[in-house]
Write a protein that holds these residues in place. Sequence first.
Motif, short mmCIF file in Angstrom:
data_model
loop_
_atom_site.label_atom_id
_atom_site.label_comp_id
_atom_site.label_asym_id
_atom_site.label_seq_id
_atom_site.Cartn_x
_atom_site.Cartn_y
_atom_site.Cartn_z
N ARG A 45 0.83 -1.21 0.00
CA ARG A 45 0.00 0.00 0.00
C ARG A 45 0.87 1.26 0.00
N GLU A 46 1.95 1.26 0.78
CA GLU A 46 2.84 2.42 0.81
C GLU A 46 3.48 2.65 -0.56
N VAL A 47 3.83 1.58 -1.25
CA VAL A 47 4.39 1.71 -2.58
C VAL A 47 3.36 2.30 -3.54
N VAL A 48 2.13 1.83 -3.47
CA VAL A 48 1.07 2.36 -4.34
C VAL A 48 0.82 3.84 -4.04
N GLU A 49 0.90 4.22 -2.78
CA GLU A 49 0.73 5.63 -2.43
C GLU A 49 1.78 6.50 -3.11
N VAL A 50 3.02 6.02 -3.14
CA VAL A 50 4.08 6.77 -3.81
C VAL A 50 3.81 6.86 -5.31
N LEU A 51 3.49 5.75 -5.93
CA LEU A 51 3.26 5.75 -7.38
C LEU A 51 2.05 6.62 -7.74
N SER A 52 1.03 6.61 -6.89
CA SER A 52 -0.13 7.46 -7.12
C SER A 52 0.26 8.94 -7.06
N ALA A 53 1.09 9.30 -6.06
CA ALA A 53 1.50 10.69 -5.91
C ALA A 53 2.33 11.16 -7.11
N PHE A 54 3.14 10.26 -7.68
CA PHE A 54 3.98 10.60 -8.83
C PHE A 54 3.22 10.47 -10.15
N ARG A 55 2.00 9.97 -10.09
CA ARG A 55 1.22 9.65 -11.29
C ARG A 55 2.05 8.77 -12.23
N HIS A 56 2.52 7.70 -11.68
CA HIS A 56 3.39 6.77 -12.39
C HIS A 56 2.59 5.56 -12.86
N PRO A 57 2.76 5.09 -14.10
CA PRO A 57 2.01 3.92 -14.57
C PRO A 57 2.40 2.65 -13.83
N LEU A 58 1.39 1.82 -13.55
CA LEU A 58 1.57 0.65 -12.70
C LEU A 58 0.76 -0.52 -13.23
N ALA A 59 1.39 -1.70 -13.30
CA ALA A 59 0.69 -2.95 -13.64
C ALA A 59 0.87 -3.92 -12.48
#
Length: 366
Positions: free
Chosen positions: A157-171
Amino acid sequence: MINAPLPPASGLRPGDRLRARGATSNANGRYEATSRAALDDGWDLPHEDHLIRTQVRDERARSALSFNRSPDIPFDRSVNPYRGCEHGCIYCFARPSHAWLNLSPGLDFETQLIARPGLAQVLDKELRAKSYQPQVIAIGTNTDPYQPLEASRKVMREVVEVLSAFRHPLAITTKGTLIERDIDLLAPMAAQGLLRVGISLTTLDAGLSRKMEPRAAAPARRLATIRKLTQAGIPVRAMIAPVIPGLTDHELEPIMEAVAGAGAEAASWIMLRLPLEVAGLFQDWLAENYPDRAAKVMARVRDVHGGKEYDPAWGKRMRGEGLWSRLIAQRFDKALPRYRLVKEMPPLRCDLFSAPFARGNQLSLF
């Protein structure tokens, strides 16, 4: 670095009990110079509990991103919140990675787990590097980020929070229902074209799943997860993986029908892979659970891998070759339009990537 010494891999002691585990042995990994066996010295008390339990240690990661140049997978970077996986899937191709830790790819892989707290902060720093160029980050390509341990540790969840804040694509690839907890983060990312999810489904047979994937969610529960994600606007690919010839291959079309009914928009399949120590572990499991068909299954496995238990060649390791591989591919291709599924999903966006203000970085305002 790992903050506590890991015990050496060893065999099972007489009287050790397994409950909901995939592997039945704990042989040393391929890097060990010696083999160890556990013996009963007669000093155990009658009331002592010999149930094999999950143990967790922490690793302080120096880097979060792992890069690869494999030509037959559609991503070049990944993040692994955990090492080992309590789901205990007997067929898991990631089992041999535990040998790098001087642990067994057998029971150790599913009972000696490594959590990586602080990984999100390391990832944040790496994404802020001026040289960083965003491409899709894949999570769940080695061990499952939503395995039971995630409920308490929340590294994913903490990793997803970071990627969400950076608007980074995620699979994300998972068979864990804990992903539903993070819909509040994942749905907005999906709405921006930044996210897709792959839900792994091997069989619709709950009994077979219980034996083969002992601590993973039941097939019906995974279908419910697909339904919840798609209802939240999150695009889902059903990953029929692995297809086990002679054991689960007959379920290909029923699985595709079920996932389409749950809302999945795409599907894919991967042939059973038995690299390194996984081959012996899987054959032991077959002999114990399906002795009447073990020889047939392994004969089919060798047929699709050029006469070997596994062929790691690029382009062959995921699909195999030969008659049985072609038949599965043809059946899959014919079923796609029947159930209104596609192979390819729209590409994720990389143009929205932007580093958020770091905490305390007031100079960045000017």
